[in-house]
Design a protein around this motif. Sequence first.
Motif, PDB file in Angstrom:
ATOM      1  N   UNK A   4      56.536   7.974  73.662  1.00 43.59           N
ATOM      2  CA  UNK A   4      55.413   9.034  72.921  1.00 43.59           C
ATOM      3  C   UNK A   4      55.746   8.319  71.206  1.00 43.59           C
ATOM      4  N   UNK A   5      54.597   8.220  70.741  1.00 41.67           N
ATOM      5  CA  UNK A   5      54.626   7.585  69.200  1.00 41.67           C
ATOM      6  C   UNK A   5      54.680   8.801  68.400  1.00 41.67           C
ATOM      7  N   UNK A   6      55.424   8.973  67.365  1.00 44.14           N
ATOM      8  CA  UNK A   6      55.493   9.848  66.385  1.00 44.14           C
ATOM      9  C   UNK A   6      55.752   9.424  64.946  1.00 44.14           C
ATOM     10  N   UNK A   7      54.860   9.974  64.067  1.00 41.10           N
ATOM     11  CA  UNK A   7      54.926   9.561  62.605  1.00 41.10           C
ATOM     12  C   UNK A   7      55.159  10.740  61.815  1.00 41.10           C
ATOM     13  N   UNK A   8      55.911  10.897  61.042  1.00 40.43           N
ATOM     14  CA  UNK A   8      56.442  11.867  60.027  1.00 40.43           C
ATOM     15  C   UNK A   8      56.586  11.470  58.700  1.00 40.43           C
ATOM     16  N   UNK A   9      55.484  11.949  57.840  1.00 41.20           N
ATOM     17  CA  UNK A   9      55.295  11.666  56.611  1.00 41.20           C
ATOM     18  C   UNK A   9      56.023  12.634  55.762  1.00 41.20           C
ATOM     19  N   UNK A  10      56.702  12.044  54.628  1.00 39.91           N
ATOM     20  CA  UNK A  10      57.374  13.006  53.550  1.00 39.91           C
ATOM     21  C   UNK A  10      57.425  12.666  52.136  1.00 39.91           C
TER      22      UNK A  10
END
Length: 114
Positions: free
Chosen positions: A1-7
């Motif tokens: 599962x692809x996950x992207x987390x911006x900050x």
Amino acid sequence: QVQLVESGGGLVQAGGSLRLSCAASGTAFSRSAVGWHRQAPGKQRAFVASIDSGGTTNYADSVGRFTISRDNAKNTVFLQMNSLKPEDTGVYYCYVDFGAFRYWGQGTQVTVSS
């Protein structure tokens, strides 16, 4: 599962700087093109910058003050934004192209006050 987390988003005065980060998981990050789009209030989402697996970068004409980079060891793409202007305000979304699909992060708000 692809996950992207911006900050890294936030409120900054005009002329200031911010550095956005986007950490990816579930992809062959080093072999993927990645980038950023933004959505200004009342406007459609628009391209900001991209960097491919070989390090070639591409920018929108309006963001000569920005620099995109990547750290494949950390599966992270960065967007260094300098000399920010009120018109840079919006939600910034990172993406990764993996296989036949483009995956998006949830977005991070950038607000530039005049």
